[in-house]
Scaffold this active site. Sequence first.
Site, short mmCIF file in Angstrom:
data_model
loop_
_atom_site.label_atom_id
_atom_site.label_comp_id
_atom_site.label_asym_id
_atom_site.label_seq_id
_atom_site.Cartn_x
_atom_site.Cartn_y
_atom_site.Cartn_z
N GLU A 43 0.67 -1.41 0.11
CA GLU A 43 -0.24 0.02 -0.26
C GLU A 43 0.80 1.30 0.21
O GLU A 43 1.69 1.71 1.06
CB GLU A 43 -0.74 -0.25 1.28
N LYS A 78 -3.01 21.14 -8.34
CA LYS A 78 -2.49 22.23 -9.17
C LYS A 78 -1.91 21.86 -9.64
O LYS A 78 -1.78 20.93 -10.07
CB LYS A 78 -2.23 23.74 -8.41
N ASP A 108 -3.20 12.09 -1.94
CA ASP A 108 -3.08 13.07 -2.44
C ASP A 108 -3.50 13.46 -3.24
O ASP A 108 -2.82 13.69 -4.48
CB ASP A 108 -1.84 14.06 -1.90
#
Length: 213
Positions: A44, A122, A118
Amino acid sequence: MRFRNKPWAKDYIAENAFYCIPNPEEHKGKWAALFGNSNPIHIEVGTGKGTFITEMAKANPDINYIGIELFESVIVKALERAVTADIPNVKLLNVDAKKLTEIFEKGEVNQVYLNFSDPWPKGRHEKRRLTYKDFLDLYKTVLVEQGEIHFKTDNRGLFEYSLMSFSSYGLLLKYVSLDLHNSDYEGNIMTEYEEKFSSLGQPIYRCEVKYQD
């Protein structure tokens, strides 16, 4: 993303080297020996506080699990879970995922999990996304032939980006769900983030993709 500093984390990690492996590069090509068996290895990437990896290890004793987490203050929570669970088929690595090929031999890993990574929304941060093509190259190198990635997120933008990234790379889409908790999928084990977001009524997106020859 900021994490609260835990001054005791470094010592706790050092005291529990059975679970949180120091100098993992030394075990490249020898992870089966460390686990003491030849069971499949699932990793993971971005293991967070460790709920998923420890629960998967409990549910599947015939699979070896390795959780990889960059942040010391986060992996120490996963380590606490592993120590409490007292299960032999889970290990943790406090390293950057960019070092995967330094840690695992070609074909040494059977499956990769990416859970609530995450999103780096941007555009200039695209290369940091764990489903960016450079990371797909790393996974392909360490995975067995036709190895799989299982990906979950609450972020629709990241999910759509990842589906395009997988497709452009040539990965086979085996399974796609736009609302996992209202699907017929069985055996789902939730992460901490998943429990939080699903309790708020947010849909959870999930897919399984497979490398092709």
